[in-house]
Design an enzyme around this catalytic site. Structure first.
Site, PDB file in Angstrom:
ATOM      1  N   GLU A 181       0.930  -1.388   0.052  1.00 25.40           N
ATOM      2  CA  GLU A 181      -0.073  -0.182   0.060  1.00 25.40           C
ATOM      3  C   GLU A 181       0.882   1.114   0.063  1.00 25.40           C
ATOM      4  OE1 GLU A 181      -1.960   1.478   3.711  1.00 25.40           O
ATOM      5  OE2 GLU A 181      -1.452  -0.615   4.170  1.00 25.40           O
TER       6      GLU A 181
ATOM      7  N   ARG B 157      -5.566   5.905  -1.131  1.00 24.26           N
ATOM      8  CA  ARG B 157      -4.368   5.064  -1.351  1.00 24.26           C
ATOM      9  C   ARG B 157      -4.309   4.471  -2.589  1.00 24.26           C
ATOM     10  NH1 ARG B 157      -4.225   6.890   2.898  1.00 24.26           N
ATOM     11  NH2 ARG B 157      -3.866   6.092   5.155  1.00 24.26           N
TER      12      ARG B 157
ATOM     13  N   HIS C 137     -10.557   4.545   2.177  1.00 23.50           N
ATOM     14  CA  HIS C 137      -9.693   3.824   3.178  1.00 23.50           C
ATOM     15  C   HIS C 137     -10.152   2.518   2.843  1.00 23.50           C
ATOM     16  CE1 HIS C 137      -7.638   2.935   6.938  1.00 23.50           C
ATOM     17  NE2 HIS C 137      -6.997   3.829   6.267  1.00 23.50           N
TER      18      HIS C 137
ATOM     19  N   ARG D 178      -2.469  11.678   6.248  1.00 19.61           N
ATOM     20  CA  ARG D 178      -2.454  10.767   5.341  1.00 19.61           C
ATOM     21  C   ARG D 178      -3.845  10.781   4.454  1.00 19.61           C
ATOM     22  NH1 ARG D 178      -0.666   5.126   6.928  1.00 19.61           N
ATOM     23  NH2 ARG D 178      -0.877   4.824   4.608  1.00 19.61           N
TER      24      ARG D 178
END
Length: 158
Positions: free
Chosen positions: A119, A134, A149, A130
């Site tokens: 990831e 992703r 997420h 963050r």
């Protein structure tokens, strides 16, 4: 009498604190496998610029969560394109968690052995942490993008 009272009160507390310290030490020592992802021998899928498609509903925990959902790398947010570039270059990555193992606990991606997926954080403009975006990369070079997420994924066509 006093020694017996002290032992009955403080020994269980001391044992509990020792157990907590041991657990903290054990968890702190659990580092993810940091072996590099093979990107130089990866075959990339090159497709014409496409728009986001959604041909099937996705539910959390579905093994086929990515079927029918794709996004062109050109249509990713600028942070996603930057993350793909960093992956192709082998880093350096902006967060220490990047290039760590993604465990696919909710089975949103096709089932693979542990360590198959890695990831990477997608930095979004104006974000102070963050965030939820992703890129997850399979060992075969297949990339997936999530903006929520890990609840849903789109396969990245490059």
């Amino acid at each position: 009498m006093i020694l017996s009272t002290l032992r009955n009160r403080f020994v269980p507390i001391a044992l509990g604190l020792l157990l907590v310290a041991l657990l903290i030490g054990w968890f702190a020592g659990q580092r993810p496998d940091r072996s590099p992802v093979a990107t130089s021998s990866t075959t990339l899928i090159v497709t014409p610029r496409a728009t986001l498609t959604d041909t099937s509903p996705t539910t959390r925990g579905s093994r086929s969560a990515t079927s029918g959902k794709t996004v062109s790398s050109d249509d990713l947010p600028s942070g996603g394109r930057r993350t793909l570039y960093l992956i192709d270059q082998g880093g350096p990555y902006p967060y220490r968690q990047d290039d760590s193992i993604y465990q696919n606990r909710n089975r949103a991606l096709p089932a693979q052995p542990r360590g198959y997926y890695r990831e990477y954080t997608v930095k979004m403009p104006g974000g102070s942490d963050r965030g939820a975006h992703r890129i997850v990369l399979g060992r075969d070079g297949t990339a997936y993008y999530t903006a929520d997420h890990y609840d849903t994924f789109r396969r990245v066509l490059r």
